[in-house]
Design a protein around this motif. Structure first.
Motif, PDB file in Angstrom:
ATOM      1  N   HIS A  18       0.841  -1.003   0.077  1.00 15.15           N
ATOM      2  CA  HIS A  18       0.150   0.207   0.184  1.00 15.15           C
ATOM      3  C   HIS A  18       0.915   1.131  -0.120  1.00 15.15           C
ATOM      4  CE1 HIS A  18      -3.700  -2.037   0.849  1.00 15.15           C
ATOM      5  NE2 HIS A  18      -3.150  -3.080   1.355  1.00 15.15           N
ATOM      6  N   HIS A  20       0.823   5.667  -0.107  1.00  9.51           N
ATOM      7  CA  HIS A  20      -0.089   6.497   0.127  1.00  9.51           C
ATOM      8  C   HIS A  20       0.015   7.827  -0.887  1.00  9.51           C
ATOM      9  CE1 HIS A  20       2.434   9.917   1.825  1.00  9.51           C
ATOM     10  NE2 HIS A  20       3.441   8.981   2.167  1.00  9.51           N
ATOM     11  N   ASP A  23      -2.223   6.093  -3.623  1.00  7.49           N
ATOM     12  CA  ASP A  23      -3.550   6.525  -3.351  1.00  7.49           C
ATOM     13  C   ASP A  23      -4.182   8.013  -3.536  1.00  7.49           C
ATOM     14  OD1 ASP A  23      -3.569   3.821  -2.561  1.00  7.49           O
ATOM     15  OD2 ASP A  23      -3.410   4.030  -0.391  1.00  7.49           O
TER      16      ASP A  23
END
Ligand SMILES: C[S@@+](CC[C@H](N)C(=O)[O-])C[C@H]1O[C@@H](n2cnc3c(N)ncnc32)[C@H](O)[C@@H]1O
Length: 399
Positions: A18, A20, A23
């Motif tokens: 993941h 950021h 995102d």
């Protein structure tokens, strides 16, 4: 600052990384990052097998996969922001800096040093290069990390003034980063979409020692090296195992760079010749061979011209380059092209190992060598979270 990445990796490798920055839409370099890692690999396998369907490999070995985080040994960081407040990362569409110092695919050593480099640049007071206004100095910082943690740090600046300022501040950097065994400044005066110019001034050291598992390579500022050290080690060991399995006494490594394949394959009874256009890379390969005390020749030259000139080989030829029984090729993305594949097709060489970062050009080159059958193939996931991959094949001349 939020951590860039959080790792959710189950032992089976089903997790994903993941980020950021991804995102938030501020960095799309890892275009496949939302796809679970195992799925990424299986998608690449399907695609690569489809592209190489006509070559019909007899055996696909299991793909070589290492970590999906902290795997990159080299960062090419664009400098943005303002004097005293630089960003290190990429530039957005308006050429504003996006700071990626916490990027989760970079090796730990690179992540640790990036904020220190940013502080160093802030202290110099130099202006980041403003792409729109074509003003300012600091363009890029390139950082390469060796497995030992040693670093090569290269600054790319616009003018001699930038170089002079960095030179005058260099001791502060050496004190702050004692592991920076190689530091240089590259000048790129032109307003061009390239990452470096041709002029380089060394501020410290000459080459970075890449201590791999069995061989130490030496990287100079402009030398090529595979971007994923652990996967490169897997690739070199696989190719060495293939070369051993065909009992090659005489080996050529064309497009040898700093000599990774040749040096992994060399042993006391095997004659190895590496050919590469970069003089600096050949100098580095010779240093490694000397350290290992092995019988290897490294020559500066064009791979195709070399192969054409020595095709068939002959005992007692002036360069002493006996006919090889195995040839390794590891060309840039464009592949080996029509001339070299035709020369190999017309040769009587028993085996070829072709390592490619572009299955499309590999498929075209293999189609020009119908006298060879693809005995084994293996994918190396050198570039997780992107559609890119490395694939190596072992070819045998049909009887
Ligand atoms: C993909 S890299 C492989 C390097 C090396 N085999 C390794 O594993 O690090 C391709 C290399 O081919 C070299 N090269 C490019 N064009 C060439 C040519 N026409 N003849 C010989 N070498 C060439 C580049 O300088 C680069 O080092």
């Amino acid at each position: 600052m939020m951590p860039a990445t959080s790792l959710t990796l189950a032992p089976t490798g089903v997790g994903r990384l993941h980020c950021h920055h991804f995102d938030a839409g501020s960095c799309h370099s890892c275009a496949l990052i939302e796809t679970p890692y195992r799925q990424q690999v299986s998608d690449k396998e399907s695609w690569c097998r489809e592209i190489l369907a006509e070559a019909a490999p007899q055996l696909w070995l299991p793909s070589f996969v290492d970590g999906m985080a902290e795997f990159r040994n080299r960062a090419k960081l664009a400098v943005g922001g303002s004097a005293g407040q630089v960003t290190l990362g990429i530039l957005d569409q308006e050429f504003h800096g996006v700071d990626l110092r916490d990027c989760g695919i970079q090796s730990e050593a690179i992540r640790a040093v990036t904020p220190i480099i940013a502080d160093f640049l802030d202290a110099t007071g130099l202006e980041p290069y403003d792409v729109s206004a074509r003003r300012g100095e600091l363009k890029f910082v390139h950082v390469t990390a060796a497995p030992s943690g040693d670093l090569m740090i290269r600054f790319v600046v616009r003018t001699q003034h930038g170089l002079d300022v960095l030179r005058s501040h260099r001791t502060a950097l050496f004190d702050a980063v004692p592991t920076a065994t190689v530091v240089s400044v590259n000048r790129l005066p032109e307003h061009k979409a390239v990452l470096e110019g041709s002029e380089e001034e060394m501020l410290r050291g000459e080459s970075l020692r890449m201590n791999l598992d069995r061989v130490d390579l030496h990287l100079r500022p402009q030398s090529f090296f595979q971007t994923n050290t652990d996967v490169a080690i897997g690739l070199y060991n696989q190719v060495a195992a293939w070369v051993d399995s065909v009992a090659a006494d005489n080996l050529w490594d064309l497009y040898c760079g700093v000599g990774g394949f040749a040096l992994y394959c060399a042993d006391s009874s095997r004659h190895v010749t590496g050919v590469e256009v970069s003089e600096q890379a050949i100098e580095s390969a010779k240093i490694s061979a000397g350290e290992l005390g092995i019988d290897a020749r490294f020559l500066v030259g064009d791979a195709t011209e070399f192969a054409e000139e020595h095709l068939g080989g002959r005992a007692g030829d002036p360069a002493g380059l006996e006919r090889p029984d195995c040839v390794i090729v590891n060309p840039p993305r464009r592949g080996i092209g029509a001339r070299l594949s035709t020369a190999l097709e017309d040769s009587d060489f028993e085996h070829i190992v072709y390592s490619s970062c572009n299955p499309v050009s590999l498929a075209k080159d293999l189609a020009r060598m119908p006298s060879y059958t693809v005995e084994q193939a293996r994918i190396f996931d050198m570039f997780p979270h992107t559609k890119h991959l490395e694939v190596a094949v072992l070819l045998r001349r049909r009887q």
